[in-house]
Design a protein around this motif. Structure first.
Motif, PDB file in Angstrom:
ATOM      1  N   THR A  11       0.801  -1.232   0.000  1.00  0.00           N
ATOM      2  CA  THR A  11       0.000   0.000   0.000  1.00  0.00           C
ATOM      3  C   THR A  11       0.834   1.283   0.000  1.00  0.00           C
ATOM      4  N   LYS A  13       3.867   3.802  -1.085  1.00  0.00           N
ATOM      5  CA  LYS A  13       4.675   4.096  -2.269  1.00  0.00           C
ATOM      6  C   LYS A  13       6.032   4.642  -1.849  1.00  0.00           C
ATOM      7  N   HIS A  19      12.537   5.677  -8.234  1.00  0.00           N
ATOM      8  CA  HIS A  19      11.250   4.984  -8.337  1.00  0.00           C
ATOM      9  C   HIS A  19      10.187   5.607  -7.427  1.00  0.00           C
ATOM     10  N   GLN A  20      10.286   6.913  -7.213  1.00  0.00           N
ATOM     11  CA  GLN A  20       9.306   7.611  -6.389  1.00  0.00           C
ATOM     12  C   GLN A  20       7.906   7.353  -6.934  1.00  0.00           C
ATOM     13  N   GLY A  21       6.972   7.029  -6.042  1.00  0.00           N
ATOM     14  CA  GLY A  21       5.584   6.801  -6.432  1.00  0.00           C
ATOM     15  C   GLY A  21       5.247   5.355  -6.747  1.00  0.00           C
ATOM     16  N   VAL A  22       6.241   4.475  -6.781  1.00  0.00           N
ATOM     17  CA  VAL A  22       6.012   3.053  -7.048  1.00  0.00           C
ATOM     18  C   VAL A  22       5.753   2.346  -5.718  1.00  0.00           C
ATOM     19  N   LEU A  23       4.774   1.438  -5.698  1.00  0.00           N
ATOM     20  CA  LEU A  23       4.543   0.664  -4.481  1.00  0.00           C
ATOM     21  C   LEU A  23       5.825  -0.050  -4.079  1.00  0.00           C
ATOM     22  N   ASP A  26       6.382  -3.333  -5.512  1.00  0.00           N
ATOM     23  CA  ASP A  26       6.627  -3.380  -6.954  1.00  0.00           C
ATOM     24  C   ASP A  26       7.999  -2.840  -7.358  1.00  0.00           C
ATOM     25  N   ARG A  68      -2.945  -7.711  -1.854  1.00  0.00           N
ATOM     26  CA  ARG A  68      -3.225  -6.626  -2.794  1.00  0.00           C
ATOM     27  C   ARG A  68      -4.727  -6.483  -2.969  1.00  0.00           C
ATOM     28  N   ARG A  72      -5.622  -5.012  -8.291  1.00  0.00           N
ATOM     29  CA  ARG A  72      -4.219  -5.284  -8.587  1.00  0.00           C
ATOM     30  C   ARG A  72      -4.032  -6.747  -8.944  1.00  0.00           C
TER      31      ARG A  72
END
Length: 76
Positions: A11, A13, A19-23, A26, A68, A72
């Motif tokens: 949940t 990020k 990779h800012q903003g990537v879960l 992930d 998830r 997702r």
């Protein structure tokens, strides 16, 4: 590790960097391995990145799939 940490991986990020903003769940393995070599940040984010690196390194990413949301798909 506690169950809440596993939920946070799927949940929260990444708050900074390439990779800012990537879960966190992930993030690519090579990025997690870079942190393992260079040092994880202090605090909760570092703890979660270290946990995710261990999960990824040991091929356990599919264990996060049930956590998830329904929108997702499974991890790659």
């Amino acid at each position: 590790m506690n169950p809440e940490d596993l939920q946070k991986l799927v949940t929260l990020k990444m708050p900074f960097g390439k990779h800012q903003g990537v879960l966190i769940a992930d993030l690519p393995g090579n990025y997690l391995n870079w942190f393992a070599r260079e040092g994880f940040p202090k605090g909760e984010i570092g703890r979660l990145l270290a946990l995710m690196q261990e999960i990824d390194h040991n091929g356990l990413k599919p264990l996060l799939d049930p956590l998830r949301g329904p929108s997702r798909g499974p991890s790659r």
